[in-house]
Design a protein around this motif. Structure first.
Motif, PDB file in Angstrom:
ATOM      1  N   ILE A   7       0.869  -1.175   0.000  1.00 28.44           N
ATOM      2  CA  ILE A   7       0.000   0.000   0.000  1.00 28.44           C
ATOM      3  C   ILE A   7       0.901   1.219   0.000  1.00 28.44           C
ATOM      4  O   ILE A   7       1.736   1.383   0.895  1.00 28.44           O
ATOM      5  CB  ILE A   7      -0.922   0.020   1.232  1.00 28.44           C
ATOM      6  CG1 ILE A   7      -1.807  -1.228   1.259  1.00 28.44           C
ATOM      7  CG2 ILE A   7      -1.761   1.300   1.248  1.00 28.44           C
ATOM      8  CD1 ILE A   7      -2.601  -1.405   2.542  1.00 28.44           C
ATOM      9  N   LEU A   8       0.755   2.059  -1.004  1.00 28.47           N
ATOM     10  CA  LEU A   8       1.571   3.266  -1.114  1.00 28.47           C
ATOM     11  C   LEU A   8       0.825   4.437  -0.494  1.00 28.47           C
ATOM     12  O   LEU A   8      -0.300   4.742  -0.882  1.00 28.47           O
ATOM     13  CB  LEU A   8       1.888   3.552  -2.583  1.00 28.47           C
ATOM     14  CG  LEU A   8       2.852   4.695  -2.851  1.00 28.47           C
ATOM     15  CD1 LEU A   8       4.234   4.405  -2.259  1.00 28.47           C
ATOM     16  CD2 LEU A   8       2.954   4.944  -4.344  1.00 28.47           C
ATOM     17  N   PRO A  13      -2.486   9.034   5.736  1.00 28.99           N
ATOM     18  CA  PRO A  13      -2.191   7.934   6.662  1.00 28.99           C
ATOM     19  C   PRO A  13      -3.430   7.223   7.204  1.00 28.99           C
ATOM     20  O   PRO A  13      -3.434   5.995   7.305  1.00 28.99           O
ATOM     21  CB  PRO A  13      -1.385   8.598   7.776  1.00 28.99           C
ATOM     22  CG  PRO A  13      -1.737  10.046   7.708  1.00 28.99           C
ATOM     23  CD  PRO A  13      -1.998  10.319   6.256  1.00 28.99           C
ATOM     24  N   GLU A  14      -4.472   7.953   7.548  1.00 30.65           N
ATOM     25  CA  GLU A  14      -5.672   7.296   8.085  1.00 30.65           C
ATOM     26  C   GLU A  14      -6.321   6.404   7.034  1.00 30.65           C
ATOM     27  O   GLU A  14      -6.747   5.289   7.335  1.00 30.65           O
ATOM     28  CB  GLU A  14      -6.666   8.329   8.629  1.00 30.65           C
ATOM     29  CG  GLU A  14      -6.220   8.964   9.931  1.00 30.65           C
ATOM     30  CD  GLU A  14      -5.908   7.942  11.025  1.00 30.65           C
ATOM     31  OE1 GLU A  14      -6.661   6.953  11.198  1.00 30.65           O
ATOM     32  OE2 GLU A  14      -4.892   8.125  11.725  1.00 30.65           O
ATOM     33  N   MET A  15      -6.403   6.893   5.813  1.00 35.05           N
ATOM     34  CA  MET A  15      -6.982   6.097   4.744  1.00 35.05           C
ATOM     35  C   MET A  15      -6.111   4.867   4.461  1.00 35.05           C
ATOM     36  O   MET A  15      -6.635   3.769   4.243  1.00 35.05           O
ATOM     37  CB  MET A  15      -7.148   6.938   3.472  1.00 35.05           C
ATOM     38  CG  MET A  15      -8.036   6.276   2.465  1.00 35.05           C
ATOM     39  SD  MET A  15      -8.449   7.212   0.958  1.00 35.05           S
ATOM     40  CE  MET A  15      -7.809   8.817   1.177  1.00 35.05           C
ATOM     41  N   SER A  16      -4.801   5.028   4.484  1.00 35.55           N
ATOM     42  CA  SER A  16      -3.901   3.901   4.261  1.00 35.55           C
ATOM     43  C   SER A  16      -4.075   2.837   5.344  1.00 35.55           C
ATOM     44  O   SER A  16      -4.055   1.639   5.060  1.00 35.55           O
ATOM     45  CB  SER A  16      -2.448   4.372   4.217  1.00 35.55           C
ATOM     46  OG  SER A  16      -2.228   5.206   3.097  1.00 35.55           O
ATOM     47  N   LEU A  17      -4.264   3.267   6.585  1.00 39.69           N
ATOM     48  CA  LEU A  17      -4.496   2.326   7.683  1.00 39.69           C
ATOM     49  C   LEU A  17      -5.831   1.604   7.513  1.00 39.69           C
ATOM     50  O   LEU A  17      -5.932   0.406   7.782  1.00 39.69           O
ATOM     51  CB  LEU A  17      -4.427   3.043   9.028  1.00 39.69           C
ATOM     52  CG  LEU A  17      -3.035   3.508   9.443  1.00 39.69           C
ATOM     53  CD1 LEU A  17      -3.119   4.488  10.605  1.00 39.69           C
ATOM     54  CD2 LEU A  17      -2.156   2.312   9.803  1.00 39.69           C
ATOM     55  N   ILE A  34       1.636  -7.266   4.865  1.00 40.62           N
ATOM     56  CA  ILE A  34       1.299  -5.988   4.250  1.00 40.62           C
ATOM     57  C   ILE A  34       2.445  -5.025   4.530  1.00 40.62           C
ATOM     58  O   ILE A  34       2.895  -4.900   5.669  1.00 40.62           O
ATOM     59  CB  ILE A  34      -0.008  -5.409   4.829  1.00 40.62           C
ATOM     60  CG1 ILE A  34      -1.175  -6.354   4.530  1.00 40.62           C
ATOM     61  CG2 ILE A  34      -0.277  -4.007   4.276  1.00 40.62           C
ATOM     62  CD1 ILE A  34      -2.459  -5.985   5.241  1.00 40.62           C
ATOM     63  N   THR A  35       2.907  -4.359   3.482  1.00 44.39           N
ATOM     64  CA  THR A  35       3.902  -3.306   3.630  1.00 44.39           C
ATOM     65  C   THR A  35       3.262  -1.996   3.201  1.00 44.39           C
ATOM     66  O   THR A  35       2.785  -1.876   2.073  1.00 44.39           O
ATOM     67  CB  THR A  35       5.149  -3.586   2.771  1.00 44.39           C
ATOM     68  OG1 THR A  35       5.779  -4.784   3.250  1.00 44.39           O
ATOM     69  CG2 THR A  35       6.141  -2.433   2.845  1.00 44.39           C
ATOM     70  N   ILE A  36       3.239  -1.047   4.121  1.00 47.89           N
ATOM     71  CA  ILE A  36       2.759   0.295   3.804  1.00 47.89           C
ATOM     72  C   ILE A  36       4.002   1.148   3.574  1.00 47.89           C
ATOM     73  O   ILE A  36       4.845   1.278   4.460  1.00 47.89           O
ATOM     74  CB  ILE A  36       1.917   0.894   4.949  1.00 47.89           C
ATOM     75  CG1 ILE A  36       0.749  -0.028   5.303  1.00 47.89           C
ATOM     76  CG2 ILE A  36       1.418   2.289   4.556  1.00 47.89           C
ATOM     77  CD1 ILE A  36      -0.001   0.384   6.565  1.00 47.89           C
ATOM     78  N   VAL A  37       4.115   1.687   2.377  1.00 50.67           N
ATOM     79  CA  VAL A  37       5.263   2.517   2.023  1.00 50.67           C
ATOM     80  C   VAL A  37       4.831   3.976   2.073  1.00 50.67           C
ATOM     81  O   VAL A  37       3.922   4.385   1.349  1.00 50.67           O
ATOM     82  CB  VAL A  37       5.786   2.184   0.608  1.00 50.67           C
ATOM     83  CG1 VAL A  37       6.925   3.131   0.220  1.00 50.67           C
ATOM     84  CG2 VAL A  37       6.235   0.734   0.523  1.00 50.67           C
ATOM     85  N   ASP A  38       5.483   4.756   2.950  1.00 50.83           N
ATOM     86  CA  ASP A  38       5.250   6.199   2.908  1.00 50.83           C
ATOM     87  C   ASP A  38       6.170   6.771   1.838  1.00 50.83           C
ATOM     88  O   ASP A  38       7.383   6.639   1.912  1.00 50.83           O
ATOM     89  CB  ASP A  38       5.518   6.873   4.251  1.00 50.83           C
ATOM     90  CG  ASP A  38       5.221   8.356   4.149  1.00 50.83           C
ATOM     91  OD1 ASP A  38       4.069   8.700   3.832  1.00 50.83           O
ATOM     92  OD2 ASP A  38       6.153   9.158   4.339  1.00 50.83           O
ATOM     93  N   ASN A  39       5.561   7.403   0.840  1.00 44.84           N
ATOM     94  CA  ASN A  39       6.291   7.898  -0.327  1.00 44.84           C
ATOM     95  C   ASN A  39       6.805   9.317  -0.083  1.00 44.84           C
ATOM     96  O   ASN A  39       6.530  10.222  -0.852  1.00 44.84           O
ATOM     97  CB  ASN A  39       5.396   7.814  -1.565  1.00 44.84           C
ATOM     98  CG  ASN A  39       6.176   7.632  -2.843  1.00 44.84           C
ATOM     99  OD1 ASN A  39       7.324   7.217  -2.813  1.00 44.84           O
ATOM    100  ND2 ASN A  39       5.548   7.913  -3.960  1.00 44.84           N
TER     101      ASN A  39
END
Length: 108
Positions: A7-8, A13-17, A34-39
């Motif tokens: 998930i990019l 951040p709230e929507m990504s979570l 799951i890997t959340i990447v902060d771009n």
């Protein structure tokens, strides 16, 4: 079979979570993470993501947050997450690219 969901995040951040939460629900019984990447959002998103993951008590081997270090665009951010592989360095059999504004329906 192992699945890596990437998930990019860029300033959502709230929507990504929420996206990660939906994906995690649908990954029940599936080996992977799951890997959340902060771009490189530059707005405190990375800290909010890390705090959100910790508050939800998601294990690090199931959901992790990485910082890309630069915003090279959508493809570069997702490639960063894919290249990182699974926690512990393993390679996934499948990669699922999930937009941060997408929320898999129950049963997906």
């Amino acid at each position: 079979m192992k699945l890596l969901t990437v998930i990019l995040n860029w300033r959502t951040p709230e929507m990504s979570l929420q996206s990660a939460e939906a994906a995690l629900r649908e990954m029940e019984g599936i080996d992977g993470s799951i890997t959340i990447v902060d771009n490189d959002s530059g707005d405190g998103s990375e800290a909010k993501l890390r705090e959100g993951v910790a508050a939800r008590r998601w294990p690090e081997d199931r959901v992790r947050v990485l910082q890309s270090g630069r915003n090279g665009g959508y493809g570069a951010g997702n490639n960063f997450g894919i290249r990182a592989g699974l926690p512990g360095g393993g390679k996934p059999d499948f990669v699922y690219i999930l937009n941060s504004d997408a929320f898999p329906d129950p049963g997906a």
